[in-house]
Design a protein around this motif. Structure first.
Motif, short mmCIF file in Angstrom:
data_model
loop_
_atom_site.label_atom_id
_atom_site.label_comp_id
_atom_site.label_asym_id
_atom_site.label_seq_id
_atom_site.Cartn_x
_atom_site.Cartn_y
_atom_site.Cartn_z
N PHE A 28 0.83 -1.21 0.00
CA PHE A 28 0.00 0.00 0.00
C PHE A 28 0.86 1.27 0.00
CE2 PHE A 28 -2.09 2.80 3.42
CZ PHE A 28 -2.65 3.66 2.50
N ILE A 29 1.74 1.37 1.01
CA ILE A 29 2.41 2.66 1.17
C ILE A 29 3.68 2.76 0.34
CG2 ILE A 29 4.04 2.57 3.12
CD1 ILE A 29 0.93 4.83 2.78
N LEU A 56 12.50 -3.24 -3.84
CA LEU A 56 12.79 -4.56 -3.26
C LEU A 56 11.51 -5.08 -2.64
CD1 LEU A 56 14.77 -6.79 -2.27
CD2 LEU A 56 15.16 -5.35 -0.25
N GLU A 68 9.45 4.28 7.32
CA GLU A 68 8.05 4.41 7.73
C GLU A 68 7.93 4.33 9.25
OE1 GLU A 68 5.28 5.31 7.06
OE2 GLU A 68 5.34 5.61 4.91
N ASN A 74 8.58 8.75 8.41
CA ASN A 74 7.52 9.24 7.54
C ASN A 74 6.23 9.59 8.30
OD1 ASN A 74 6.86 9.95 4.85
ND2 ASN A 74 5.44 8.23 4.80
N THR A 86 -2.92 -4.86 2.77
CA THR A 86 -3.47 -3.90 3.71
C THR A 86 -4.75 -3.28 3.16
OG1 THR A 86 -1.26 -3.43 4.51
CG2 THR A 86 -2.92 -1.75 4.94
#
Ligand SMILES: NC(=O)c1ccc[n+]([C@@H]2O[C@H](COP(=O)([O-])OP(=O)(O)OC[C@H]3O[C@@H](n4cnc5c(N)ncnc54)[C@H](O)[C@@H]3O)[C@@H](O)[C@H]2O)c1
Length: 395
Positions: A16-17, A36, A97, A124, A223
């Motif tokens: 997702f992110i 990756l 993150e 983040n 997610t």
């Protein structure tokens, strides 16, 4: 002087992110050299879908690519520390993150490593980069609200409402022993400190798990996915679905935040209100271009995000003219613009506007205090060493 188009990035994690990172890096002109994934096949498939040239087979191969200056870590939480440690050791800048680590002892070591490396290190916490958040921080620092007294709000989602909802975040060895608080409460807590300029000094927390077991599908789940597997295993749940947390800030302000991943209809609802001695401010992530300003002796105001009506920090974070709504993904672009200005300079600026590893570690300390408070059933101080300086304190 290097230009943004000369800077190369790689992204670890293609879920997702990770996808948002790739898209927003391209938007600001950074070259995404490769990604990756969890396996070479998955990485290749996502690289093809995103139009990224390389799919690295391992982190070693990624770090052997001399065209990569910055690595973005968007893998599940338990991989942040080992991957970030290796990235810094290889002399690269890093954007990790949230949450930075699984606990404060791990993140403390990362802060030291990042500081010694001299590399740009960012967490983040993208919520800071809604332009109105940059603006209201300046308003508060400039005294427009008076003394900050009361900070309240919530972060609610509904995607883990059902017993059949599953994600790696439900597994403590992958997501951490704090779940709703670590996953989304961390954003609210970082934001409260960022906006007010006040560290959280003590917490009183109640954590509750309403779903004692959940049905784990056989195989990975994206997610926010609503697909349901037919083959499942019943798993006991130890991490919290909801949290109610009282807060004490360094200046004496008080706070209260509720966090939930089981609030039906609330897809991604972050709200806050800050009540000062002169005025108040409030914001709702579902109307992110509107800032409410409350007055006692005058009509209340709603500031619609508009570069022409905000201070320098709000203007720097804004990409579009007023009336052209900016949202979640835009905050990544604004955060990355600030991070890559430092990357081009070759080192972190003196007071970076983005969250650094030190900020990410501070949030981990608050999280550890929340877990301990819930376990002991009493107020717990945030264990900062040394204690943070506050306005009026003597160094
Ligand atoms: N800042 C935000 O607003 C925000 C929003 C969502 C998630 N996050 C954070 O981003 C991270 C990822 O969350 P997500 O929602 O994208 O999860 P996700 O499950 O959608 O994606 C995680 C990705 O990591 C990959 N992965 C797993 N093991 C890997 C490995 N060893 N090497 C490389 N990749 C690996 C998975 O295949 C998957 O593609 C989490 O730490 C989460 O807290 C932040």
């Amino acid at each position: 002087m290097r230009k943004i188009a000369d800077v190369g990035a790689a992204v670890i994690g293609t879920g997702f992110i990770g996808t948002v990172h790739v898209e927003q890096l391209r938007r600001i002109g950074v070259q995404v050299r490769g990604v990756l994934g969890s396996t070479p096949d998955r990485g290749r498939a996502r690289a093809d879908a995103l139009g990224v040239v390389r799919a690295y087979e391992s982190l070693d191969e990624l770090l052997d690519d001399p065209s990569v200056d910055v690595v973005h870590v968007t893998s599940p939480n338990h991989l942040h520390v080992p991957q970030t440690t290796q990235i810094l050791a290889a002399g690269r800048h890093v954007v990790c993150e949230k949450p930075l680590a699984m606990g404060a002892s791990e993140s403390a070591a990362l802060v030291d490593q990042a500081s010694l490396s001299g590399r740009v290190n960012a967490v983040n916490f993208n919520m800071r980069f809604y332009p109105l958040h940059q603006h209201v921080r300046e308003l508060i620092a400039g005294g427009d609200l008076g003394d900050v007294r009361f900070v309240t709000g919530h972060y609610f989602q509904d995607w883990l409402l059902l017993e059949t909802d599953w994600n790696w975040r439900l597994e403590p060895d992958k997501g951490g022993s704090l779940r709703a608080v670590g996953d989304i409460g961390s954003h609210w807590l970082d934001l409260a400190t960022f906006l007010t300029g006040q560290p959280i000094e003590a917490v009183m927390a109640d954590l509750t798990t309403f779903l004692p077991t959940r049905a784990q599908p056989q195989g990975p789940v994206e997610t926010f996915s609503t697909d349901r597997s037919t083959e499942t295993i019943e798993q006991p749940m130890a991490t919290e679905d909801v949290a109610s947390i009282l807060l004490r800030f360094a200046n004496g302000a008080r706070g209260a935040v509720s966090v939930s991943q089981i609030s039906a209809g609330r897809k991604n609802s972050l709200q806050w209100e800050i009540d000062g001695s002169n005025a108040a401010a409030a914001w709702d992530s579902e109307t992110p271009d509107h800032l409410w300003l409350g007055h006692r002796e005058a009509p209340n105001q709603v500031l619609m995000r508009n570069p022409a009506l905000m201070g320098p920090a709000g203007q720097a974070a804004a990409a579009l003219p007023g009336g052209h709504v900016e949202g979640f993904a835009d905050t990544f672009g604004a955060l990355f613009r600030a991070v890559y200005a430092d990357v081009i300079a070759g080192h972190p600026s003196e007071r970076p506007p983005y969250a650094t590893f030190a900020d990410g570690h501070d949030e981990m300390l608050v999280g550890d205090a929340i877990a301990e408070s819930a376990r002991l059933g009493r107020w717990v101080d945030v264990a900062r060493v040394p204690a943070p300086l506050t306005a009026g304190s003597v160094p």
